[in-house]
Design an enzyme around this catalytic site. Structure first.
Site, PDB file in Angstrom:
ATOM      1  CB  SER A 239      -0.904  -0.007   1.228  1.00  0.00           C
ATOM      2  OG  SER A 239      -0.125   0.304   2.370  1.00  0.00           O
ATOM      3  CE  LYS A 240      -1.973   6.780  -2.567  1.00  0.00           C
ATOM      4  NZ  LYS A 240      -3.322   7.292  -2.393  1.00  0.00           N
TER       5      LYS A 240
END
Ligand code: GLU
Length: 471
Positions: A239-240
């Site tokens: 994820s980010k």
């Protein structure tokens, strides 16, 4: 043609192309190229609410940067509703699908009931045998088998059997006639002759439904291979928080597309313990057998290291195109040509990204180097006045500006001044680059060229002459 492998990449344009999606695209593309097959691009934009033109453009941009070309398409699902409609009608008339008029509230209740009696929340088949005609508000459901099992013969994960009792009569068309996701995918894959589907294992729960649709339509089921997800260093889904997610963000951070392709492929596929692959080598060696069953872990340091390796391995001519936008950002309008190639040659071994390379290249293009204050204070001293002048004069007299003659001049200057190599070379480096760190002194001098070197040395001489005398 019969045995031609035909793969596809069908992104949903609801955001940028992320690392996992890019890897899926690359796997399908490589497999098609490896087998001399065909690769189809399809944009799955049936979700009108979430699909945007901006995302479509971002996907094309990313594919272009990665160097992934397609043989067919891009197809857009939004333009294929007639084809879906025709197949939905066919499924209804063959008895494989039916109209259902149950309201969402009724279906919710059925699901509740099923859960209460310990089963999976399912539609209970109320309309299955009613043989209803179309009417306002009716959806179309697939008549799924009530017994038996559906087998995925997965090329990566092996056989996976799903009990058909796990499934219900899932909706294939909404009340407005638009196709549901699983139906559109299957109709597309059939009509585009796709025979090999490599995709993320987040789609695995769709696969039994899709296989049943193939069978109902009398079409050959393609080969499936479900690739494990990409994880972050902490083993949670990427994820980010783990770094940039969009592939093109790495272009902007100065990564080489070949390094990105190499890195992403290695996140799920191996060839012994080899880490570095050129694009051609990947095409030659890629296969489905060596896609791993365990998730690849995203390691940014490894990406950086592989990037440095790709930069080192590429020709300066090839690197120039990648570097130029970064130079432009610094206000440097470098022309492709021998001077730029020479500059790149000196920076290749010491640049992990194109940003580093552009930083390192700056002094080559400045009218005059900007002296780092500490460096000039430390190295541009009166004792260097004569040696620096002697170097410049010596170089001015050279017929051949090459390493051998440079070495000879340096030797002479060192001898006359009674100074060691470092004591001369470091001030010269500051005079030419403004900094204390640069490529090797002789390669840097040769890349900079006789004229610039001499004028920068005389500038340094003047700088020293103008210095206020020490008290
Ligand atoms: N459009 C789907 C996605 O972006 C891919 C569907 C498929 O590969 O079958 O996840």
């Amino acid at each position: 043609m019969e045995n031609t492998i035909i793969t596809r990449f069908p992104p949903s344009p609801t955001g940028y192309l992320h690392l996992g999606g890019a890897r899926t695209a690359i796997f399908n593309w490589l497999y098609a190229r490896h087998t001399n097959g065909r690769f189809v691009l399809r944009i799955e934009d049936t979700d009108m609410q979430r699909s945007t033109q901006e995302s479509v453009d971002a996907i094309f941009d990313a594919m272009d940067w990665l160097g992934i070309d397609w043989d067919e398409g891009p197809y857009f699902q939004s333009k294929r509703f007639d084809i879906y409609k025709e197949h939905i009608d066919r499924l209804i008339s063959s008895g494989n699908a039916y109209y259902c008029t149950c309201t969402p509230e009724q279906v919710d209740r059925m699901r509740e009931e099923a859960k209460k009696s310990g089963g999976k929340p399912k539609y209970d088949g109320s309309c299955r045998e009613k043989n209803l005609q179309w009417q306002e508000g009716a959806v179309v459901r697939f008549k799924a088998p009530l017994t038996g099992s559906t087998l995925i013969e997965d090329k990566i994960r092996g056989n996976i059997a799903f009990a058909n009792t796990e499934l219900d009569d899932f909706i294939i068309a909404r009340s407005d006639g638009s196709p549901m996701y699983n139906l559109a995918v299957v109709i597309d894959d059939i009509t585009m002759n796709i025979n090999t589907i490599i995709r993320g294992d987040d789609h695995i729960s769709n696969t039994p439904k899709q296989i049943l649709l193939y069978q109902a339509l009398g079409a050959k089921v393609p080969d499936f291979g479900h690739v494990p997800m990409v994880l972050g260093h902490d083993k949670s889904r990427l994820s980010k928080r783990h770094g940039a997610m969009s592939v093109t963000a790495y272009r902007d951070m100065g990564y080489h597309p070949d390094a990105m392709v190499n890195f992403l492929v290695r996140l799920g596929w191996s060839h012994g313990d080899q880490e570095f692959f050129t694009r051609d080598e990947l095409i030659e060696k890629f296969n489905l057998e060596h896609i791993g069953r365990s998730a690849g872990v995203f390691n940014p340091e490894k990406l950086l290291a592989i990037n440095a390796e790709h930069i080192r391995a590429a020709s300066s001519e090839a690197l120039a195109d990648h570097l130029m936008p970064f130079l432009k950002e610094k206000g440097i309008d470098a022309e492709a040509g021998d001077y730029l190639y020479g500059v790149i040659e000196t920076l290749k071994p010491r640049s992990k990204t194109f940003i580093e390379m552009a930083d390192g290249a700056e002094f080559y293009f400045q009218e005059k180097p900007v002296y780092d204050e500490k460096a000039s204070a430390k190295f541009l001293k009166p004792a260097l006045l004569v040696p620096m002048k002697q170097l410049a004069d010596g170089m001015a007299g050279l017929a051949e500006f090459d390493e051998k003659s440079l070495e000879n001049i340096f030797k002479q200057v060192m001898e006359d001044a009674g100074l060691g190599f470092g004591k001369v070379a470091q001030p010269v480096r500051v005079a030419l680059t403004g900094k204390t760190v640069s490529p090797g002194i002789f390669e840097m001098i040769l890349a900079l060229g006789k004229e610039k070197v001499i004028s920068r040395l005389y500038d340094a001489v003047q700088f020293i002459e103008k210095m206020p005398a020490a008290e």
